[in-house]
Design a protein around this motif. Structure first.
Motif, PDB file in Angstrom:
ATOM      1  N   GLY A 134       4.955  -8.851   0.006  1.00  0.00           N
ATOM      2  CA  GLY A 134       6.091  -8.244   0.964  1.00  0.00           C
ATOM      3  C   GLY A 134       7.361  -8.244   0.579  1.00  0.00           C
ATOM      4  O   GLY A 134       7.984  -7.989  -0.426  1.00  0.00           O
ATOM      5  N   ASP A 135       8.275  -9.018   1.579  1.00  0.00           N
ATOM      6  CA  ASP A 135       9.586  -9.047   1.471  1.00  0.00           C
ATOM      7  C   ASP A 135      10.207 -10.264   0.340  1.00  0.00           C
ATOM      8  O   ASP A 135      11.202 -10.432  -0.016  1.00  0.00           O
ATOM      9  CB  ASP A 135      10.349  -9.386   2.658  1.00  0.00           C
ATOM     10  N   ARG A 136       9.015 -10.824  -0.436  1.00  0.00           N
ATOM     11  CA  ARG A 136       9.268 -11.574  -1.541  1.00  0.00           C
ATOM     12  C   ARG A 136       9.287 -11.085  -2.831  1.00  0.00           C
ATOM     13  O   ARG A 136       9.640 -11.662  -3.848  1.00  0.00           O
ATOM     14  CB  ARG A 136       8.081 -13.080  -1.412  1.00  0.00           C
ATOM     15  N   LEU A 137       9.274  -9.756  -2.576  1.00  0.00           N
ATOM     16  CA  LEU A 137       9.505  -8.960  -3.945  1.00  0.00           C
ATOM     17  C   LEU A 137      10.877  -8.437  -3.876  1.00  0.00           C
ATOM     18  O   LEU A 137      11.443  -8.048  -2.922  1.00  0.00           O
ATOM     19  CB  LEU A 137       8.570  -7.483  -4.121  1.00  0.00           C
ATOM     20  N   ASP A 138      11.497  -8.209  -5.137  1.00  0.00           N
ATOM     21  CA  ASP A 138      12.747  -7.676  -5.635  1.00  0.00           C
ATOM     22  C   ASP A 138      12.707  -6.205  -5.941  1.00  0.00           C
ATOM     23  O   ASP A 138      13.520  -5.349  -5.622  1.00  0.00           O
ATOM     24  CB  ASP A 138      13.464  -8.416  -6.846  1.00  0.00           C
ATOM     25  N   LYS A 139      11.423  -5.846  -6.557  1.00  0.00           N
ATOM     26  CA  LYS A 139      11.342  -4.481  -7.019  1.00  0.00           C
ATOM     27  C   LYS A 139       9.840  -3.916  -6.974  1.00  0.00           C
ATOM     28  O   LYS A 139       8.837  -4.598  -7.096  1.00  0.00           O
ATOM     29  CB  LYS A 139      11.847  -4.285  -8.557  1.00  0.00           C
ATOM     30  N   VAL A 140       9.880  -2.631  -6.383  1.00  0.00           N
ATOM     31  CA  VAL A 140       8.587  -1.974  -6.604  1.00  0.00           C
ATOM     32  C   VAL A 140       8.641  -0.534  -6.922  1.00  0.00           C
ATOM     33  O   VAL A 140       9.605   0.085  -6.450  1.00  0.00           O
ATOM     34  CB  VAL A 140       7.710  -2.046  -4.988  1.00  0.00           C
ATOM     35  N   THR A 141       7.698  -0.022  -7.952  1.00  0.00           N
ATOM     36  CA  THR A 141       7.785   1.168  -8.214  1.00  0.00           C
ATOM     37  C   THR A 141       6.475   1.737  -8.231  1.00  0.00           C
ATOM     38  O   THR A 141       5.522   0.947  -8.541  1.00  0.00           O
ATOM     39  CB  THR A 141       8.214   1.451  -9.834  1.00  0.00           C
ATOM     40  N   TYR A 142       6.247   2.997  -7.947  1.00  0.00           N
ATOM     41  CA  TYR A 142       5.042   3.665  -8.002  1.00  0.00           C
ATOM     42  C   TYR A 142       5.221   5.014  -8.610  1.00  0.00           C
ATOM     43  O   TYR A 142       6.095   5.841  -8.779  1.00  0.00           O
ATOM     44  CB  TYR A 142       4.835   4.045  -6.433  1.00  0.00           C
ATOM     45  N   ASP A 212      -3.526  15.811 -19.514  1.00  0.00           N
ATOM     46  CA  ASP A 212      -4.453  15.010 -20.311  1.00  0.00           C
ATOM     47  C   ASP A 212      -5.214  14.330 -19.230  1.00  0.00           C
ATOM     48  O   ASP A 212      -6.421  13.510 -19.336  1.00  0.00           O
ATOM     49  CB  ASP A 212      -4.111  14.298 -21.252  1.00  0.00           C
ATOM     50  N   ALA A 213      -4.585  14.225 -18.004  1.00  0.00           N
ATOM     51  CA  ALA A 213      -5.306  13.316 -16.888  1.00  0.00           C
ATOM     52  C   ALA A 213      -6.632  14.001 -16.562  1.00  0.00           C
ATOM     53  O   ALA A 213      -6.757  15.205 -16.432  1.00  0.00           O
ATOM     54  CB  ALA A 213      -4.446  13.486 -15.824  1.00  0.00           C
ATOM     55  N   THR A 214      -7.623  13.162 -16.263  1.00  0.00           N
ATOM     56  CA  THR A 214      -9.005  13.381 -15.952  1.00  0.00           C
ATOM     57  C   THR A 214      -9.189  13.330 -14.473  1.00  0.00           C
ATOM     58  O   THR A 214     -10.124  13.651 -13.821  1.00  0.00           O
ATOM     59  CB  THR A 214      -9.755  12.582 -16.599  1.00  0.00           C
ATOM     60  N   GLY A 215      -8.129  12.833 -13.887  1.00  0.00           N
ATOM     61  CA  GLY A 215      -8.374  12.566 -12.294  1.00  0.00           C
ATOM     62  C   GLY A 215      -6.971  12.007 -11.787  1.00  0.00           C
ATOM     63  O   GLY A 215      -5.871  12.432 -12.626  1.00  0.00           O
ATOM     64  N   ASN A 216      -6.678  11.667 -10.619  1.00  0.00           N
ATOM     65  CA  ASN A 216      -5.863  11.157  -9.938  1.00  0.00           C
ATOM     66  C   ASN A 216      -5.312   9.556 -10.268  1.00  0.00           C
ATOM     67  O   ASN A 216      -6.078   8.767  -9.960  1.00  0.00           O
ATOM     68  CB  ASN A 216      -5.473  11.321  -8.512  1.00  0.00           C
ATOM     69  N   THR A 217      -4.350   9.234 -11.018  1.00  0.00           N
ATOM     70  CA  THR A 217      -3.922   7.778 -11.221  1.00  0.00           C
ATOM     71  C   THR A 217      -2.531   7.478 -10.362  1.00  0.00           C
ATOM     72  O   THR A 217      -1.687   8.147 -10.555  1.00  0.00           O
ATOM     73  CB  THR A 217      -3.856   7.670 -12.745  1.00  0.00           C
ATOM     74  N   HIS A 218      -2.756   6.245  -9.581  1.00  0.00           N
ATOM     75  CA  HIS A 218      -1.789   5.603  -8.919  1.00  0.00           C
ATOM     76  C   HIS A 218      -1.533   4.309  -9.663  1.00  0.00           C
ATOM     77  O   HIS A 218      -2.290   3.519  -9.928  1.00  0.00           O
ATOM     78  CB  HIS A 218      -2.090   5.271  -7.257  1.00  0.00           C
ATOM     79  N   ARG A 219      -0.101   4.138  -9.955  1.00  0.00           N
ATOM     80  CA  ARG A 219       0.191   3.008 -10.508  1.00  0.00           C
ATOM     81  C   ARG A 219       1.500   2.150  -9.917  1.00  0.00           C
ATOM     82  O   ARG A 219       2.224   2.868  -9.533  1.00  0.00           O
ATOM     83  CB  ARG A 219       0.449   3.051 -12.217  1.00  0.00           C
ATOM     84  N   ILE A 220       1.185   1.062  -9.470  1.00  0.00           N
ATOM     85  CA  ILE A 220       2.355   0.141  -8.770  1.00  0.00           C
ATOM     86  C   ILE A 220       2.746  -1.002  -9.785  1.00  0.00           C
ATOM     87  O   ILE A 220       1.714  -1.750 -10.199  1.00  0.00           O
ATOM     88  CB  ILE A 220       1.525  -0.641  -7.531  1.00  0.00           C
ATOM     89  N   LYS A 221       3.917  -1.128  -9.982  1.00  0.00           N
ATOM     90  CA  LYS A 221       4.507  -2.213 -10.462  1.00  0.00           C
ATOM     91  C   LYS A 221       5.456  -3.059  -9.327  1.00  0.00           C
ATOM     92  O   LYS A 221       6.319  -2.268  -8.844  1.00  0.00           O
ATOM     93  CB  LYS A 221       5.448  -1.895 -11.553  1.00  0.00           C
ATOM     94  N   ALA A 222       5.413  -4.428  -9.128  1.00  0.00           N
ATOM     95  CA  ALA A 222       6.084  -4.986  -8.164  1.00  0.00           C
ATOM     96  C   ALA A 222       6.310  -6.226  -8.796  1.00  0.00           C
ATOM     97  O   ALA A 222       5.640  -7.000  -9.434  1.00  0.00           O
ATOM     98  CB  ALA A 222       5.448  -5.145  -6.905  1.00  0.00           C
ATOM     99  N   THR A 223       7.640  -6.939  -8.670  1.00  0.00           N
ATOM    100  CA  THR A 223       8.169  -7.951  -9.368  1.00  0.00           C
ATOM    101  C   THR A 223       8.990  -8.818  -8.231  1.00  0.00           C
ATOM    102  O   THR A 223       9.695  -8.039  -7.503  1.00  0.00           O
ATOM    103  CB  THR A 223       8.874  -7.885 -10.547  1.00  0.00           C
ATOM    104  N   GLY A 224       8.946 -10.209  -8.490  1.00  0.00           N
ATOM    105  CA  GLY A 224       9.675 -11.037  -7.516  1.00  0.00           C
ATOM    106  C   GLY A 224       9.621 -12.426  -8.277  1.00  0.00           C
ATOM    107  O   GLY A 224       8.888 -12.673  -9.258  1.00  0.00           O
ATOM    108  N   PRO A 225      10.088 -13.231  -7.674  1.00  0.00           N
ATOM    109  CA  PRO A 225      10.401 -14.706  -8.194  1.00  0.00           C
ATOM    110  C   PRO A 225       8.859 -15.321  -8.255  1.00  0.00           C
ATOM    111  O   PRO A 225       8.835 -16.228  -9.283  1.00  0.00           O
ATOM    112  CB  PRO A 225      11.175 -15.577  -7.192  1.00  0.00           C
ATOM    113  N   LEU A 226       8.120 -14.792  -7.340  1.00  0.00           N
ATOM    114  CA  LEU A 226       6.749 -15.595  -7.345  1.00  0.00           C
ATOM    115  C   LEU A 226       5.778 -14.603  -7.800  1.00  0.00           C
ATOM    116  O   LEU A 226       4.409 -14.996  -8.044  1.00  0.00           O
ATOM    117  CB  LEU A 226       6.444 -16.198  -5.980  1.00  0.00           C
ATOM    118  N   PHE A 227       6.067 -13.423  -8.072  1.00  0.00           N
ATOM    119  CA  PHE A 227       4.845 -12.541  -8.413  1.00  0.00           C
ATOM    120  C   PHE A 227       5.364 -11.527  -9.500  1.00  0.00           C
ATOM    121  O   PHE A 227       6.404 -11.026  -9.451  1.00  0.00           O
ATOM    122  CB  PHE A 227       4.500 -11.690  -7.073  1.00  0.00           C
TER     123      PHE A 227
END
Length: 265
Positions: A134-142, A212-227
């Protein structure tokens, strides 16, 4: 005693949900709510024991849960009344919640009716970890990566010749709010990620067409001091609707089954 469930809409997702739960003793899908004028035709197509209705006035008196399977307009139109009536409301079209005013109406309705607004995780995994951080994250990309023709019917058709894309192509970059409002049929996952993490305006989104995609791909990157979270979900589409991930339907099935069991994971 079985949980009494009402579905809003009867497209590919709702039909798959009904099929998957047809022999579940703890869940009873009692009704399907559709637009006026479609009630009779739907009744002929529904499995035995399920009633087609076209108004919340006809909602089963013992309804325990209403699940939206019909798009953003259905969330806005029916969600507040269902919640004010004291019935929990499940949302698959989370992109509708990118509208702050609409989300506030739903929150106030849930408080008035002492009912829960529940976002079903849909086509993506890992939402539990993202929400826990949650709010302990600094950055989230999708990042969403789909075959080019999966973007038909979206604004990408006006900016790209989808049939002629031969290399990975970025169709959109921006905030989760912009993506959810601009791509309402393709980017509901964006809204779920934003609400679980750091919000619509802080979440960074890229939507991509990849031949080249064979299906639907969802990728999340999320960073913070603890995660440091980095995970992807890839799934096939429902045969009845190539724009809809099969996982969306089965996440709805899981949410409904949780209503009727004592041990929940």
């Amino acid at each position: 005693m079985p949980q009494t469930i009402v579905l809003i809409g009867y497209g590919a997702i709702a039909a798959e949900v009904c099929k998957a739960l047809s022999r579940d003793a703890e869940i009873r899908i009692a009704q399907v709510l559709v637009r006026p004028g479609r009630q009779a035709a739907l009744q002929a197509a529904l499995p035995s024991g399920i009633q087609a209705i076209s108004s919340l006035d006809d909602l089963h008196p013992d309804t325990d849960f209403v699940l939206e399977c019909a798009g953003h307009d259905a969330v806005r139109q029916f969600g507040p009344d269902v919640l004010r009536g004291g019935v929990d409301f499940g949302v698959l079209s989370a992109g509708a919640l990118a509208d702050d005013a609409g989300l506030d109406r739903l929150r106030r309705a849930s408080q008035t009716g002492a009912a829960q607004l529940i976002l079903v995780s849909g086509a993506i995994g890992g939402i539990d970890a993202l929400a826990a951080a949650g709010d302990r994250l600094d950055k989230v990309t999708y990042l969403s990566r789909k075959p080019p023709l999966s973007w038909r019917g979206s604004p990408a058709e006006t900016t790209h010749n989808l049939a002629c894309i031969t290399a990975p192509t970025v169709l959109f970059t921006g905030t989760a709010r912009e993506a959810a409002l601009t791509f309402p049929k393709n980017a509901n996952v964006v809204a779920t990620v934003a609400l679980a993490g750091i919000g619509f305006d802080a979440t960074e989104v890229t939507l991509m067409a990849d031949p080249d995609a064979t299906g639907n791909t969802h990728r999340i990157k999320a960073t913070g001091p603890l995660f440091d979270l980095d995970y992807a979900t890839q799934g096939a589409a429902l045969p009845a609707n190539p724009k809809t991930s099969a996982l969306t339907a089965y996440s709805a099935v899981r949410a409904l089954r949780h209503r009727g069991i004592g041990v929940v994971i």
